[in-house]
Design an enzyme around this catalytic site. Structure first.
Site, PDB file in Angstrom:
ATOM      1  N   GLY B 121       5.797 -24.468  -5.150  1.00  0.00           N
ATOM      2  CA  GLY B 121       6.060 -25.910  -5.214  1.00  0.00           C
ATOM      3  C   GLY B 121       7.535 -26.203  -5.341  1.00  0.00           C
ATOM      4  O   GLY B 121       8.050 -26.428  -6.446  1.00  0.00           O
ATOM      5  N   TYR B 122       8.224 -26.188  -4.224  1.00  0.00           N
ATOM      6  CA  TYR B 122       9.664 -26.477  -4.212  1.00  0.00           C
ATOM      7  C   TYR B 122       9.944 -27.870  -3.648  1.00  0.00           C
ATOM      8  O   TYR B 122      10.384 -28.757  -4.354  1.00  0.00           O
ATOM      9  CB  TYR B 122      10.417 -25.435  -3.380  1.00  0.00           C
ATOM     10  CG  TYR B 122      10.582 -24.071  -4.017  1.00  0.00           C
ATOM     11  CD1 TYR B 122      10.215 -23.833  -5.343  1.00  0.00           C
ATOM     12  CD2 TYR B 122      11.126 -23.014  -3.291  1.00  0.00           C
ATOM     13  CE1 TYR B 122      10.378 -22.582  -5.921  1.00  0.00           C
ATOM     14  CE2 TYR B 122      11.292 -21.757  -3.867  1.00  0.00           C
ATOM     15  CZ  TYR B 122      10.912 -21.540  -5.176  1.00  0.00           C
ATOM     16  OH  TYR B 122      11.084 -20.303  -5.722  1.00  0.00           O
ATOM     17  N   SER B 123       9.692 -28.050  -2.335  1.00  0.00           N
ATOM     18  CA  SER B 123      10.121 -29.288  -1.674  1.00  0.00           C
ATOM     19  C   SER B 123       9.407 -30.512  -2.223  1.00  0.00           C
ATOM     20  O   SER B 123       8.236 -30.452  -2.596  1.00  0.00           O
ATOM     21  CB  SER B 123       9.848 -29.205  -0.174  1.00  0.00           C
ATOM     22  OG  SER B 123      10.717 -28.299   0.432  1.00  0.00           O
ATOM     23  N   GLU B 239      15.371  -9.903  -1.914  1.00  0.00           N
ATOM     24  CA  GLU B 239      15.365  -9.765  -0.467  1.00  0.00           C
ATOM     25  C   GLU B 239      14.745  -8.451  -0.066  1.00  0.00           C
ATOM     26  O   GLU B 239      14.909  -7.436  -0.714  1.00  0.00           O
ATOM     27  CB  GLU B 239      16.790  -9.842   0.070  1.00  0.00           C
ATOM     28  CG  GLU B 239      17.368 -11.223   0.060  1.00  0.00           C
ATOM     29  CD  GLU B 239      16.589 -12.187   0.941  1.00  0.00           C
ATOM     30  OE1 GLU B 239      15.738 -11.733   1.731  1.00  0.00           O
ATOM     31  OE2 GLU B 239      16.850 -13.391   0.812  1.00  0.00           O
TER      32      GLU B 239
END
Lengths: 366, 386
Positions: B121-123, B239
């Site tokens: 849940g970022y944007s 990464e």
């Protein structure tokens, strides 16, 4: 699995870069290139450092290293747009090693390893065609030796070489004619990049001895072309890095509309794209450099991927390097434009991107 | 420089290949239990969370072995090693780094066992690329945070059981990076409402999520209050080698070449057209560049030098290739290329036209290309921040 350089290779790179900064800095590069001149003292110095005999076996007085080491030297020298014919000399050495008899090697290589004899290699006579048919100069049997015919219109570093190895069609097929500078008529040609002297060489009627003709197969011609493209790509890595650094530094300092221009995305994104391209053709170049000695079967594809990328990418880096500077980049006194000129020179050399990408397509089954 | 593998590494590659040949039947022969069986078997092998420390149920696999495992799985077009892509990619690593002992016990095994799927849940409607400006509010009342706000374009939300949620616990802050707190929230908590959004390819992979007075126990906070940005950045910095992706892209390139070989343009074989040849060669050139960039970065990691923002280089290549390869295939095949699955003339079952509409999954999902360019310019070239 290790796609990195050794301690020795990193030291070599540092040494060459330091040489460019301290001993052959940009003002000296300009002096030399403006006069089409050749600095014998500098050449002697790098000969003593061993850089001119990297590829030549120790038995002939060289260091017996590999093309990947040569890539390190060419890249580092090109960070300062070195005008000395290091690449041409290395290619001539490679040609002798690949094609010549043991007797010829013993005769020529020691003087090449020390740099005492400055050498170059001239392959194709058509302006934009990589093919045996693009060699029009000839050698015909004459008495004990041969008589040469035709002109080599595009020979790199010819004016500064003592000896030239020139591709010809001989009585038995392709060959390299070894001629001394006194034997032929060399006419320097003005080009966009004065740090890379080019000349035409008139061979018409020149007699050479039997042992001055070195037979060359089509495979050997192809190998030498690949090594040439590799050498030019290695130089594009070094020169590309230098113009990117120059432009980045400028973008941090130049203030317009109250901010450093590097803060604007129109500028910083272009710089990022330059970085992406540079890093990418750098990786492809190093892999090709490794292939030259360690996986020759893969060399053609690896070189074509690298040169196919670098030719157009470095050209764009040159344009953007000058363009992002604004008018100062266009100024003769400022160095940015010298890198743009190098990118023009490198683009067609040993095959442009159309040639190399078409070869990638063929090797990939199309 | 040396592109050979050690005897142990080659033996590991053989082990992976043998496992694949024994456990990955051709697509047609796979029954409905296949995926579960596969997931159990790769888990038993220790290949899920392969790089994770053994204390958390991983195998502490080395960088080269990870690369080999990814490469072989990609070559075989094998299903994923776990169903919680985000759980394995960053939620798990985030919990291992910042979580409490209890959180580790509670969440890690379920991620490894593919029992729980996570979304991220970022944007928010007003904050995508400018992620640190998020407004979804969490207020501490007693032992619970009360969450109110909205997330959007949350990939996997329609089927995930848990969400790693970035919230703002403090609004009066000097820097927008302060006052952010990371919460772990079950998607079935009262007050969580998921509304799937259809994308341009007709799929419903992402959703908007509304949070209305959602009670989240304080023990579900990941990291300290106000440390959410640090947690996020370090989780995303987990990464991975891009070698697996590169193998997939080489496979896609082969498919594209096969298509070129059977396609005619203006009545002539497309493979003889210089512009077609050049374009295909440029794809190969960029994919090869990704491969050798990846190997250079891998070598750096093996030598113990941390990777910084170099990985943005390959992300930019991947973004342009994702768009351009499908686009090229669609254009190459003309009006047939337009047809979707089910069309009489659809090319390769409509797979090119379908993926030509699906590129934003990859291209926008992990940070847009322009954000990657900002990262390169600011962190690698030292340009001033916007």
């Amino acid at each position: 699995m290790n796609f990195g350089f050794t301690e020795e290779q990193n030291l070599l790179r540092d040494q060459v870069e330091r040489f460019m900064q301290d001993t052959c800095p940009m003002p000296r590069v300009r002096e030399l290139s403006n006069t089409g001149g050749f600095d014998e003292a500098l050449w002697k110095q790098i000969g003593e450092l061993g850089w001119l005999g990297l590829l030549i076996p120790e038995a002939y007085g060289g260091l017996g290293l590999k093309w990947i080491d040569q890539v390190v030297v060419l890249e580092a020298a090109a960070t300062g747009l070195c005008p000395l014919p290091i690449a041409s000399h290395a290619l001539a050495s490679t040609a002798i090693l690949a094609c010549a008899s043991d007797a010829q090697k013993s005769r020529w290589l020691p003087a090449m390893a020390s740099g005492e004899a400055v050498c170059t290699l001239g392959l194709y006579d058509d302006a934009n065609w990589i093919d045996p048919s693009a060699i029009t100069a000839s050698a015909k049997a004459s008495g004990e030796g041969y008589v040469l015919g035709g002109t080599k219109p595009f020979v790199n570093d010819a004016s500064n070489a003592d000896y030239l190895l020139l591709a010809v069609h001989g009585p038995e097929g392709l060959a390299l004619a070894a001629v001394g500078k006194e034997e032929v008529r060399i006419t320097p040609q003005p080009t966009m990049d004065s740090t890379k002297p080019m000349a035409s060489v008139d061979l018409e009627g020149v007699h050479i001895s039997a042992d001055s003709l070195v037979p060359m197969t089509q495979e050997q011609l192809s190998y030498l072309t690949d090594c040439g493209a590799l050498a030019v790509t290695a130089e594009m890595v070094g020169a590309g890095e230098a113009i990117l650094n120059l432009t980045s530094d400028y973008a941090k300092q130049r203030i317009q509309f109250g901010k450093p221009i590097g803060q604007y995305q129109g500028v910083k994104h272009r710089l990022a794209d330059m970085y992406v391209d540079l890093e990418s053709y750098r990786s492809l170049c190093y892999f090709a450099g490794w292939c030259a000695d360690d996986d020759p079967q893969e060399l053609a594809r690896a070189v074509s991927l690298a040169k196919g990328y670098a030719s157009d990418a470095f050209n764009q880096i040159g344009i953007d390097g000058v363009g992002l500077h604004g008018a100062i980049g266009f100024t003769a006194e400022y160095d940015a434009q010298l890198f743009l000129k190098r990118s023009k020179w490198a683009r067609p050399m040993f095959g442009d991107s159309d040639f190399h990408l078409n070869r990638v397509a063929s090797l990939g089954g199309l | 420089m040396d592109f050979d593998y050690t005897a142990e590494e080659n033996a590991f590659r053989e082990e992976v290949r043998k496992f694949i040949s024994e456990n990955l039947p051709p697509k047609k022969e796979r029954d409905k239990n296949f995926l579960n069986t596969w997931l159990e078997k790769v888990r038993a092998k220790g290949w899920v969370g392969f790089s994770w420390p053994k204390e958390f149920g991983g195998s502490a696999g080395g960088l080269i072995e990870q690369t080999i495992l990814r490469e072989e799985m990609a070559l075989a077009k094998a299903p994923p090693l776990g169903t919680s892509m985000m759980g394995l990619a960053w939620v798990g690593p985030g919990i291992m780094e910042y979580g409490t002992e209890e959180q580790k016990r509670k969440f890690i095994p379920d991620i490894l066992d593919s029992k729980v799927t996570w979304c991220t849940g970022y944007s928010e409607p007003n904050h995508g690329s400018d992620l640190a400006a998020i407004q979804c509010k969490a207020e501490l009342h007693g032992d619970n945070y009360v969450v109110n706000g909205q997330k959007i374009w949350t990939t996997g939300a329609p089927w995930s059981q848990w969400i790693i949620l970035l919230t703002r616990t403090q609004f009066d802050v000097e820097s927008k990076h302060d006052g952010i707190t990371c919460l772990l929230v079950p998607m079935d908590a009262p007050g969580v409402e998921v509304r799937p959004i259809e994308n341009m390819a007709g799929d419903k992979h992402f959703a908007e999520i509304f949070f209305t007075d959602v009670q989240v126990p304080v023990e579900n906070r990941l990291g300290a209050e106000g440390d959410g940005w640090k947690v996020t950045v370090s989780a995303l910095a987990n990464e991975r080698s891009s070698i697996g992706e590169v193998t997939q892209m080489f496979a896609k390139l082969e498919n594209l070449k096969e298509l070129v070989k059977v396609t005619y343009k203006q009545g002539k074989p497309a493979q003889e057209d210089p512009s077609v040849r050049r374009k295909v060669a440029q794809f190969e050139m960029k994919i090869a560049a990704m491969k050798y960039n990846g190997l250079r970065y891998l070598t750096k990691q093996i030598k113990g030098e941390p990777l910084t923002s170099e990985t943005s280089v390959n992300k930019l290549h991947r973004a342009s290739l994702e768009i351009e390869m499908d686009d090229f295939a669609v254009e190459l095949t003309g009006q047939a290329g337009l047809q979707l699955r089910g069309g009489d003339a659809a090319v390769d079952g409509g797979s090119w036209s379908k993926s030509a509409l699906n590129w934003p999954n990859v291209v926008i999902g992990g940070g847009t290309p322009n954000i990657q360019r900002n990262i390169i310019a600011e962190r690698l070239l030292g340009m001033p921040k916007d």
